[in-house]
Design an enzyme around this catalytic site. Structure first.
Site, PDB file in Angstrom:
ATOM      1  N   HIS A   1       0.853  -1.187   0.000  1.00 13.75           N
ATOM      2  CA  HIS A   1       0.000   0.000   0.000  1.00 13.75           C
ATOM      3  C   HIS A   1       0.884   1.231   0.000  1.00 13.75           C
ATOM      4  O   HIS A   1       1.932   1.241   0.644  1.00 13.75           O
ATOM      5  CB  HIS A   1      -0.915   0.012   1.246  1.00 13.75           C
ATOM      6  CG  HIS A   1      -2.067   0.931   1.084  1.00 13.75           C
ATOM      7  ND1 HIS A   1      -1.983   2.273   1.361  1.00 13.75           N
ATOM      8  CD2 HIS A   1      -3.327   0.703   0.635  1.00 13.75           C
ATOM      9  CE1 HIS A   1      -3.155   2.828   1.096  1.00 13.75           C
ATOM     10  NE2 HIS A   1      -3.988   1.911   0.653  1.00 13.75           N
TER      11      HIS A   1
ATOM     12  N   ASP B   1      -7.906  -5.388  -0.084  1.00  8.36           N
ATOM     13  CA  ASP B   1      -8.411  -6.243  -1.153  1.00  8.36           C
ATOM     14  C   ASP B   1      -8.032  -7.704  -0.978  1.00  8.36           C
ATOM     15  O   ASP B   1      -8.496  -8.554  -1.746  1.00  8.36           O
ATOM     16  CB  ASP B   1      -7.880  -5.739  -2.509  1.00  8.36           C
ATOM     17  CG  ASP B   1      -8.545  -4.443  -2.917  1.00  8.36           C
ATOM     18  OD1 ASP B   1      -9.753  -4.308  -2.651  1.00  8.36           O
ATOM     19  OD2 ASP B   1      -7.867  -3.562  -3.470  1.00  8.36           O
TER      20      ASP B   1
HETATM   21  N1  CMC Z   1       4.205  -7.669  -4.915  1.00 10.69           N
HETATM   22  C1  CMC Z   1       5.552  -7.637  -5.109  1.00 10.69           C
HETATM   23  N2  CMC Z   1       6.300  -6.512  -4.979  1.00 10.69           N
HETATM   24  C2  CMC Z   1       5.660  -5.390  -4.663  1.00 10.69           C
HETATM   25  C3  CMC Z   1       4.273  -5.350  -4.448  1.00 10.69           C
HETATM   26  C4  CMC Z   1       3.550  -6.548  -4.578  1.00 10.69           C
HETATM   27  N3  CMC Z   1       2.219  -6.572  -4.388  1.00 10.69           N
HETATM   28  N4  CMC Z   1       3.893  -4.083  -4.144  1.00 10.69           N
HETATM   29  C5  CMC Z   1       5.020  -3.353  -4.173  1.00 10.69           C
HETATM   30  N5  CMC Z   1       6.095  -4.125  -4.475  1.00 10.69           N
HETATM   31  C6  CMC Z   1       7.484  -3.712  -4.523  1.00 10.69           C
HETATM   32  C7  CMC Z   1       7.786  -2.867  -5.750  1.00 10.69           C
HETATM   33  O1  CMC Z   1       8.182  -3.662  -6.852  1.00 10.69           O
HETATM   34  C8  CMC Z   1       8.891  -1.976  -5.240  1.00 10.69           C
HETATM   35  O2  CMC Z   1      10.075  -2.744  -5.191  1.00 10.69           O
HETATM   36  P1  CMC Z   1      11.538  -2.029  -5.406  1.00 10.69           P
HETATM   37  O3  CMC Z   1      11.714  -1.099  -4.224  1.00 10.69           O
HETATM   38  O4  CMC Z   1      12.505  -3.161  -5.418  1.00 10.69           O
HETATM   39  O5  CMC Z   1      11.459  -1.314  -6.725  1.00 10.69           O
HETATM   40  C9  CMC Z   1       8.479  -1.685  -3.782  1.00 10.69           C
HETATM   41  O6  CMC Z   1       7.707  -2.843  -3.399  1.00 10.69           O
HETATM   42  C10 CMC Z   1       7.658  -0.433  -3.611  1.00 10.69           C
HETATM   43  O7  CMC Z   1       6.546  -0.521  -4.492  1.00 10.69           O
HETATM   44  P2  CMC Z   1       5.890   0.700  -5.239  1.00 10.69           P
HETATM   45  O8  CMC Z   1       5.194   0.218  -6.473  1.00 10.69           O
HETATM   46  O9  CMC Z   1       6.896   1.791  -5.406  1.00 10.69           O
HETATM   47  O10 CMC Z   1       4.811   1.162  -4.158  1.00 10.69           O
HETATM   48  P3  CMC Z   1       3.605   2.098  -4.435  1.00 10.69           P
HETATM   49  O11 CMC Z   1       3.318   2.797  -3.164  1.00 10.69           O
HETATM   50  O12 CMC Z   1       3.836   2.941  -5.634  1.00 10.69           O
HETATM   51  O13 CMC Z   1       2.404   1.100  -4.817  1.00 10.69           O
HETATM   52  C11 CMC Z   1       0.620  -0.448  -4.663  1.00 10.69           C
HETATM   53  C12 CMC Z   1       1.419   0.663  -3.955  1.00 10.69           C
HETATM   54  C13 CMC Z   1      -0.615  -0.775  -3.845  1.00 10.69           C
HETATM   55  C14 CMC Z   1       0.160   0.055  -6.045  1.00 10.69           C
HETATM   56  C15 CMC Z   1       1.540  -1.690  -4.816  1.00 10.69           C
HETATM   57  O14 CMC Z   1       1.932  -2.154  -3.553  1.00 10.69           O
HETATM   58  C16 CMC Z   1       0.845  -2.802  -5.601  1.00 10.69           C
HETATM   59  O15 CMC Z   1       0.901  -2.807  -6.834  1.00 10.69           O
HETATM   60  N6  CMC Z   1       0.182  -3.789  -4.912  1.00 10.69           N
HETATM   61  C17 CMC Z   1      -0.554  -4.827  -5.595  1.00 10.69           C
HETATM   62  C18 CMC Z   1      -1.907  -4.288  -6.078  1.00 10.69           C
HETATM   63  C19 CMC Z   1      -2.875  -4.098  -4.939  1.00 10.69           C
HETATM   64  O16 CMC Z   1      -3.050  -4.971  -4.089  1.00 10.69           O
HETATM   65  N7  CMC Z   1      -3.564  -2.958  -4.964  1.00 10.69           N
HETATM   66  C20 CMC Z   1      -4.604  -2.618  -3.961  1.00 10.69           C
HETATM   67  C21 CMC Z   1      -4.181  -1.501  -3.081  1.00 10.69           C
HETATM   68  S1  CMC Z   1      -5.247  -1.328  -1.629  1.00 10.69           S
HETATM   69  C22 CMC Z   1      -6.776  -0.835  -2.272  1.00 10.69           C
HETATM   70  C23 CMC Z   1      -6.769   0.556  -2.748  1.00 10.69           C
HETATM   71  O17 CMC Z   1      -6.925   1.453  -1.910  1.00 10.69           O
HETATM   72  O18 CMC Z   1      -6.640   0.770  -3.943  1.00 10.69           O
END
Ligand code: CMC
Length: 432
Positions: free
Chosen positions: A310, A367
């Site tokens: 998140h 989720d």
């Molecule tokens: N599985 C594997 N690696 C992950 C995941 C995951 N679900 N989420 C983040 N990472 C890694 C990402 O690759 C990055 O790694 P590195 O530092 O090596 O580059 C690090 O963790 C930070 O990730 P980020 O993408 O920069 O984080 P963000 O804050 O931009 O994204 C997120 C948040 C929710 C989009 C992301 O965690 C994600 O894609 N999760 C899976 C989709 C999901 O479950 N979404 C629902 C969110 S909760 C409901 C809502 O409010 O929308």
């Protein structure tokens, strides 16, 4: 002795610039850089807006480090335990819990506005039965603008906003249920005046002209919890979309319709559908959790474990805790054994021990377990994001209303750093 107001200093090219500090009621701090460009000719660059406050808001407080979520100051745990979704909607939109009379009036207005205009019913047959219900939902919500032209005034009165809010909250259920019926080529079931918010939705979804769906209290209660937990989450992708669209003075129906599209994406509200599809894939693949964890850790970043991580929560998502318990209670109460719940629990356990996820503070989010509840209720996977949209409706409305009422609100218009080609001449086509 009066304290000096806090200021931030920026040292840039030998000069010092001062910027005011804004402090929220929970002592959150921001540097107000509204005058940065006019003072320095610089802008800030923050892709994904991870450090950018787009507004001041009094609706929801969230502390991602401590796992705190409060609607209008009230902890989510108390609301999920004691309030109804209709009460929660009132709280978010109007800032206070309703008294009995206010609640009754609010609830009755949902009954009054639950039906769709008869011409709108024809729209559904224009969509293919295979069409994603989020596509239908967003188009239908925007189409409401065409049916209520008196509510699309760029400067609506307070009464107009109240009426639009009720239309949206009530009709989103009817549109969602009709979209589901369309996907099954089954006749629409109209809303019933004697049913409350969630029972009415379940009736429209699952009754048939020949047989009424049996509304079970444990199903209503589980669905109530999910809708409440989804009701608001401050400046997330879809809510920011609603605010930015509304900032151009677009009407509330159109702004919310844009929010539905933003929510649809798999990284946001579409994740609940993706989680169940991922768990099904793991199950089909023999339950090999380790393989999927390794896949998610691969350096090419082509695969993510859906339902983990998140932008704001870096400790735990308080909503996920409540939902996990709810999933257990519902499935036990209904005597259902869903192997996906076992896989989900094992996956969570393994992820929480894994250094990759620990280092990046990736925990189960809202989720992760919600899809298992929807599945137990009989809601198909492509309807999961629609359920999220029904839940998020009061939050979108509250933010649109707050933005509209704020004297500081301006059209949303970020800047950019241009990285394209510098000045060059046009070349006529026969000389290229
Ligand atoms: N599985 C594997 N690696 C992950 C995941 C995951 N679900 N989420 C983040 N990472 C890694 C990402 O690759 C990055 O790694 P590195 O530092 O090596 O580059 C690090 O963790 C930070 O990730 P980020 O993408 O920069 O984080 P963000 O804050 O931009 O994204 C997120 C948040 C929710 C989009 C992301 O965690 C994600 O894609 N999760 C899976 C989709 C999901 O479950 N979404 C629902 C969110 S909760 C409901 C809502 O409010 O929308």
């Amino acid at each position: 002795m009066p304290q000096e107001p806090e200021k931030a200093e920026l040292h840039l090219n030998g000069k010092t610039f001062e910027f005011p500090i804004v402090t929220g009621t929970e002592n959150e701090k921001a540097i107000d850089i509204a005058k940065l460009r006019s003072a320095t000719s610089y802008i800030t660059l923050d892709p994904g807006f991870g450090n950018t406050g787009a507004c001041e808001s009094a609706i929801t407080f969230l502390d991602g480090e401590k796992g705190i979520l409060r609607y209008r100051g009230i902890p989510i745990e108390q609301i999920a335990e004691q309030a109804t979704f209709v009460e929660t909607s009132y709280l978010l939109i109007y800032g206070e819990l309703p008294n009995r009379l206010q609640l009754e009036k609010f609830s009755n207005s949902f009954t009054q506005h639950a039906n769709l205009h008869k011409d709108m019913l024809n729209f559904f047959s224009g969509y293919p039965a295979t069409g994603h219900p989020m596509a239908i939902l967003s188009s239908m919500v925007c189409s409401l603008s065409a049916y209520y032209p008196e509510l699309v005034n760029p400067e609506p009165s307070e009464e107009d906003v109240d009426l639009t809010a009720v239309q949206l909250l009530s009709k989103v259920r009817t549109i969602a249920a009709h979209a589901y019926k369309r996907s099954r080529n089954e006749p629409f079931i109209p809303p019933r005046a004697n049913l409350k918010y969630i029972p009415n939705f379940l009736h429209m979804m699952f009754s048939s002209p020949k047989k009424d769906y049996e509304i079970k209290p444990e199903v209503v209660s589980a669905l109530m919890t999910l809708l409440i937990l989804h009701a608001d989450h401050e400046q997330n992708c879809s809510t920011s979309t609603v605010r930015i669209v509304g900032s151009s003075w677009a009407n509330l129906f159109a702004s919310v319709s844009a929010g539905i599209c933003a929510l649809w994406g798999p990284l946001h509200g579409g994740a609940n559908q993706e989680v169940v599809e991922m768990l099904e894939e793991i199950e089909k693949d023999g339950g090999n959790i380790k393989k999927y964890i390794e896949k998610a850790k691969s350096p090419d970043k082509s695969y993510r474990l859906m339902g983990f991580g998140h932008r704001v929560y870096k400790n735990f998502d308080p909503r996920a805790k409540i939902i996990k318990k709810r999933a257990d209670d519902l499935l036990n109460g209904m005597g259902i054994h869903d192997p996906l719940l076992d896989i989900a629990k094992k996956l969570e356990e393994a992820v929480l021990k894994d250094d990759y996820f620990k280092e990046r503070k990736l925990y189960p989010n809202v989720d992760f377990y919600s899809g298992i509840i929807y599945k137990a209720i009989g809601i198909p996977t492509n309807m999961f994001p629609v359920m999220f949209a029904i839940g998020r409706m009061p939050g979108w409305i509250a933010h649109w209303k707050e933005m509209k009422e704020s004297p500081d609100s301006k059209i949303g218009r970020p800047r950019q750093i241009y990285t394209g080609r510098t000045l060059r001449d046009y070349i006529p086509i026969d000389q290229r």
